[in-house]
Scaffold this motif. Structure first.
Motif, mmCIF file in Angstrom:
data_model
loop_
_atom_site.group_PDB
_atom_site.id
_atom_site.type_symbol
_atom_site.label_atom_id
_atom_site.label_comp_id
_atom_site.label_asym_id
_atom_site.label_seq_id
_atom_site.Cartn_x
_atom_site.Cartn_y
_atom_site.Cartn_z
ATOM 1 N N VAL A 85 0.812 -1.215 0.000
ATOM 2 C CA VAL A 85 0.000 0.000 0.000
ATOM 3 C C VAL A 85 0.847 1.267 0.000
ATOM 4 O O VAL A 85 1.864 1.347 0.684
ATOM 5 C CB VAL A 85 -0.928 0.004 1.245
ATOM 6 C CG1 VAL A 85 -1.514 1.382 1.489
ATOM 7 C CG2 VAL A 85 -2.037 -1.020 1.075
ATOM 8 N N CYS A 138 -3.604 4.685 -2.533
ATOM 9 C CA CYS A 138 -4.727 5.160 -1.731
ATOM 10 C C CYS A 138 -4.619 6.672 -1.573
ATOM 11 O O CYS A 138 -3.718 7.154 -0.878
ATOM 12 C CB CYS A 138 -4.719 4.488 -0.365
ATOM 13 S SG CYS A 138 -4.431 2.701 -0.452
ATOM 14 N N TRP A 213 -13.870 4.210 1.698
ATOM 15 C CA TRP A 213 -12.467 4.290 1.273
ATOM 16 C C TRP A 213 -11.631 3.284 2.052
ATOM 17 O O TRP A 213 -10.844 2.528 1.475
ATOM 18 C CB TRP A 213 -11.956 5.716 1.501
ATOM 19 C CG TRP A 213 -10.581 6.022 1.010
ATOM 20 C CD1 TRP A 213 -10.239 6.553 -0.194
ATOM 21 C CD2 TRP A 213 -9.347 5.833 1.715
ATOM 22 N NE1 TRP A 213 -8.881 6.714 -0.290
ATOM 23 C CE2 TRP A 213 -8.303 6.279 0.870
ATOM 24 C CE3 TRP A 213 -9.024 5.334 2.967
ATOM 25 C CZ2 TRP A 213 -6.964 6.236 1.243
ATOM 26 C CZ3 TRP A 213 -7.683 5.291 3.352
ATOM 27 C CH2 TRP A 213 -6.678 5.735 2.494
ATOM 28 N N VAL A 217 -9.671 -0.040 0.561
ATOM 29 C CA VAL A 217 -8.225 -0.229 0.731
ATOM 30 C C VAL A 217 -7.941 -1.595 1.339
ATOM 31 O O VAL A 217 -7.087 -2.349 0.866
ATOM 32 C CB VAL A 217 -7.639 0.893 1.613
ATOM 33 C CG1 VAL A 217 -6.192 0.577 1.987
ATOM 34 C CG2 VAL A 217 -7.719 2.233 0.899
#
Length: 412
Positions: A85, A138, A213, A217
């Motif tokens: 990420v 993200c 959101w 993720v």
């Protein structure tokens, strides 16, 4: 002084009150002029992140400049979610609160872009796209500079074509939100509908809320690399309400899922499993299937394996209401003995099955209160996407499957 005397190649400017505070616009203009002048030098001058930046975390670089202490934001380097990420956010608070809510994951990169006086969101997305280890980008954006929205969309389009995800929350959808954004990071939020359309057209998944959101993720990082086939869904739960909630949420304005048509072999095997656990008199075999609160830990797992073996099934949602007296779902030392740490518990067998046998994407739902937070964390620590309600799980899975370069579901 730093720029004039060439004392650094890059600057992270934590300082606030430069553009976002009424009356401080001249300070930001002065800073922009200094940076612009340095671009005429042979070395082009240093690059700058901020002002009003939370800082940067870089695993490959081995540094963390964020000013949140470890005691308030423990960062877990071994948590599977963080390794793929990159968090890129104008708001530092948004970034650290999401990291905290994802149980303190340490992302591969986390960048607080702040006011974007020099480097902006699109610069970092484009630059980090060259790192193949980053699978999920993200982003939180309040305002985008002139043409930056298009640069972000173009960078996102290239990323999505490589099978990776770009998840965006774009703030400032209302007039009040735009005013709030300008007072936070001196951002001009712009037309939200235009930004939404451009970003979605580029393949970004645009979240409608902070919670969505965060869920996207978590799901994207957990299921990265697992093919979704045609997106045909199978679902099971020990609660009829969850089975109904899943069915109610397979379609919305932003996603569409279809239930898989189970094969005759699956019906036969399912009947054998239910008969073996004396559930056949209680359960109708269908998709989604309600296996009732009488189902034991082992009954859950054996039913899951039958569905996973069906060639018509591409993805699975497994609902578990952990209050069932038939299951070991509490922490060790309570009424359940070893509880969810027992090798024969639902959680342990589920993690084992998803790690070694089941290669299809599986989402688990733990719909209960904080007493069962430790059990939910166990799944997250194992890299398995876990939701606290069946409707959220279905909606998030649907949005993820219908996005990017994944194969779209079969249409009726």
């Amino acid at each position: 002084d730093i720029i004039e005397h060439d004392k650094a190649e890059s600057i992270i400017l934590i300082t606030g009150g430069m553009g976002e505070k009424t009356g401080s616009e001249s300070l930001e203009d002065e800073l922009k002029d200094i940076i612009k002048a340095s671009r005429n030098r042979e070395d082009r001058g240093p690059v700058l992140v901020g002002g009003n930046s939370q800082g940067i975390i870089s695993r490959p670089g081995g540094y963390d400049t964020m000013f949140i202490q470890q005691s308030k934001l423990p960062k877990e380097p071994d948590m599977p979610l963080g390794k793929v990420v990159a968090f890129l956010s104008q708001s530092g608070a948004f970034m650290v609160t999401r990291m905290s809510k994802l149980d303190g994951i340490l992302p591969r990169y986390a960048v607080g872009t702040g006011n974007q006086v020099d480097l902006g969101l699109s610069d970092f997305v484009e630059y980090l796209s060259a790192d193949p280890e980053v699978r999920v980008f993200c982003c939180y954006a309040e305002g985008l500079g002139r043409l930056e929205g298009l640069h972000l969309a173009e960078a996102a389009r290239k990323i999505v074509r490589t099978g990776r995800d770009v998840i965006v929350y774009k703030a400032g959808r209302s007039e009040e939100g735009q005013v709030a954004a300008s007072g936070h990071t001196a951002a001009i939020a712009g037309d939200w509908d235009v930004a939404d359309a451009v970003l979605r057209r580029s393949g970004c998944i645009v979240a409608r809320s902070f919670e969505e959101w965060q869920n996207l993720v978590m799901l994207s990082a957990s299921l990265d690399g697992k093919p979704v086939g045609q997106g045909r869904l199978a679902a099971l739960s020990n609660a009829g309400s969850e089975a109904v909630a899943i069915a109610d949420n397979v379609r919305s304005r932003h996603h569409e899922l279809h239930f898989a048509e189970l094969t005759p072999e699956t019906y036969e095997r399912m009947n054998e499993v239910l008969t073996g656990y004396k559930l056949d008199a209680l359960v109708n075999i269908r998709n989604p299937i309600d296996i009732t609160p009488m189902a034991t830990d082992a009954a859950h797992i054996d039913t899951l394996k039958v569905l996973a073996d069906d060639p018509n099934v591409d993805v699975i949602i497994h609902g578990c209401v952990p209050l069932s007296p038939s299951m070991k779902t509490l922490e060790p030392g309570g009424d359940d003995g070893d509880g969810f740490m027992d090798p024969g518990s639902f959680a342990q067998m589920f993690i084992e099955a998803c790690s070694n046998e089941i290669k299809k994407p599986v989402v688990v739902v733990v719909d209960a209160g904080r007493l069962f937070d430790p059990m939910a964390k166990l799944f997250l620590d194992a890299g398995i996407p876990v939701f606290r309600s069946a409707d959220e799980a279905t909606i998030t899975l649907g949005r993820w499957i219908n996005s990017g370069a994944r194969v779209a579901p079969v249409r009726d």
